[in-house]
Design a protein around this motif. Structure first.
Motif, PDB file in Angstrom:
ATOM      1  N   GLN A 168      32.425 -47.286  29.845  1.00  0.00           N
ATOM      2  CA  GLN A 168      31.484 -47.810  28.588  1.00  0.00           C
ATOM      3  C   GLN A 168      30.528 -48.618  29.010  1.00  0.00           C
ATOM      4  OE1 GLN A 168      34.348 -49.417  25.881  1.00  0.00           O
ATOM      5  NE2 GLN A 168      34.064 -47.404  24.429  1.00  0.00           N
ATOM      6  N   GLN A 221      28.033 -51.758  28.079  1.00  0.00           N
ATOM      7  CA  GLN A 221      27.968 -52.886  27.244  1.00  0.00           C
ATOM      8  C   GLN A 221      26.651 -53.356  27.168  1.00  0.00           C
ATOM      9  OE1 GLN A 221      30.904 -55.394  29.240  1.00  0.00           O
ATOM     10  NE2 GLN A 221      32.325 -54.920  27.290  1.00  0.00           N
ATOM     11  N   TYR A 264      19.397 -55.484  17.566  1.00  0.00           N
ATOM     12  CA  TYR A 264      20.113 -54.906  18.491  1.00  0.00           C
ATOM     13  C   TYR A 264      19.222 -54.066  19.581  1.00  0.00           C
ATOM     14  CZ  TYR A 264      23.683 -55.234  14.633  1.00  0.00           C
ATOM     15  OH  TYR A 264      24.367 -55.787  13.755  1.00  0.00           O
ATOM     16  N   ASN A 276      19.447 -50.507  22.136  1.00  0.00           N
ATOM     17  CA  ASN A 276      20.126 -49.397  22.488  1.00  0.00           C
ATOM     18  C   ASN A 276      19.202 -48.400  22.924  1.00  0.00           C
ATOM     19  OD1 ASN A 276      22.075 -47.310  22.695  1.00  0.00           O
ATOM     20  ND2 ASN A 276      23.292 -48.374  21.030  1.00  0.00           N
ATOM     21  N   THR A 309      20.067 -43.269  15.071  1.00  0.00           N
ATOM     22  CA  THR A 309      21.181 -42.563  14.865  1.00  0.00           C
ATOM     23  C   THR A 309      21.402 -41.250  16.024  1.00  0.00           C
ATOM     24  OG1 THR A 309      19.818 -40.808  13.833  1.00  0.00           O
ATOM     25  CG2 THR A 309      20.493 -42.389  12.502  1.00  0.00           C
ATOM     26  N   THR A 364      21.604 -42.810  19.360  1.00  0.00           N
ATOM     27  CA  THR A 364      21.834 -43.703  20.578  1.00  0.00           C
ATOM     28  C   THR A 364      22.966 -43.086  21.337  1.00  0.00           C
ATOM     29  OG1 THR A 364      23.110 -45.045  19.095  1.00  0.00           O
ATOM     30  CG2 THR A 364      20.768 -45.683  19.694  1.00  0.00           C
ATOM     31  N   PHE A 422      24.707 -45.184  23.653  1.00  0.00           N
ATOM     32  CA  PHE A 422      25.646 -46.582  24.074  1.00  0.00           C
ATOM     33  C   PHE A 422      26.283 -47.309  22.764  1.00  0.00           C
ATOM     34  CE2 PHE A 422      22.081 -46.914  27.205  1.00  0.00           C
ATOM     35  CZ  PHE A 422      22.838 -46.139  28.099  1.00  0.00           C
ATOM     36  N   ASN A 423      27.505 -47.878  22.855  1.00  0.00           N
ATOM     37  CA  ASN A 423      27.946 -48.610  21.992  1.00  0.00           C
ATOM     38  C   ASN A 423      27.230 -49.621  21.507  1.00  0.00           C
ATOM     39  OD1 ASN A 423      30.457 -46.858  21.794  1.00  0.00           O
ATOM     40  ND2 ASN A 423      31.369 -48.406  23.405  1.00  0.00           N
ATOM     41  N   TRP A 424      27.044 -49.823  20.405  1.00  0.00           N
ATOM     42  CA  TRP A 424      26.396 -51.159  19.912  1.00  0.00           C
ATOM     43  C   TRP A 424      26.966 -52.618  20.052  1.00  0.00           C
ATOM     44  CZ3 TRP A 424      21.662 -50.189  17.878  1.00  0.00           C
ATOM     45  CH2 TRP A 424      21.413 -48.941  17.242  1.00  0.00           C
ATOM     46  N   GLY A 425      26.137 -53.178  20.538  1.00  0.00           N
ATOM     47  CA  GLY A 425      26.273 -54.641  20.840  1.00  0.00           C
ATOM     48  C   GLY A 425      26.545 -55.376  19.753  1.00  0.00           C
ATOM     49  N   GLN A 426      26.815 -56.812  20.040  1.00  0.00           N
ATOM     50  CA  GLN A 426      26.939 -57.542  18.758  1.00  0.00           C
ATOM     51  C   GLN A 426      25.585 -58.075  17.852  1.00  0.00           C
ATOM     52  OE1 GLN A 426      27.032 -58.701  21.896  1.00  0.00           O
ATOM     53  NE2 GLN A 426      25.331 -60.501  21.737  1.00  0.00           N
TER      54      GLN A 426
END
Length: 118
Positions: free
Chosen positions: A1, A3, A94, A96, A102, A104, A106-110
């Motif tokens: 993944q 990050q 954020y 990405n 809609t 993207t 990668f996983n979304w960060g904080q």
């Protein structure tokens, strides 16, 4: 993944400036178009700015002239320089891939909170 770690947000007065950073944990960072997105309370996540793999930048119309997106591929880092900030810029920001929240990759960060208030 992969990050994504955003930083640089904070509380700023109207008219002030902030510089956001996003570090991606992939050695292939350089090949992706990357964007900054933001989400205000009660609203959908929206695109703020996009930069292609060849450093072509594009912005949401309301932000053009105030924000500048850039990237440092050697550091796998995306930046957003925000000037002349307005209260309506208040949101969680954020990063990405791509140019739509809609689609993207990668996983979304904080995210990082930006609050513009006097």
């Amino acid at each position: 993944q992969v990050q994504l770690v955003e930083s640089g947000g904070g509380l700023v007065q109207p008219g002030g400036s902030l510089r956001l950073s996003c570090v991606a944990s992939t050695s292939l960072f350089r090949i992706y178009a990357m964007s900054w997105y933001r989400q205000a309370p009660g609203k959908e996540r929206e695109r703020v700015a996009t930069i292609t793999s060849s450093n072509v930048a594009g912005y949401a119309d309301s932000l053009k002239g105030r924000f500048t997106i850039s990237r440092d591929n050697a550091k796998n880092t995306l930046y957003l320089q925000m000037n002349s900030l307005k209260p309506e810029d208040t949101a969680v920001y954020y990063c990405n891939s791509g140019a739509s929240p809609t689609t993207t990759l990668f996983n979304w960060g904080q995210g990082t909170q930006v609050t513009v208030s006097s």
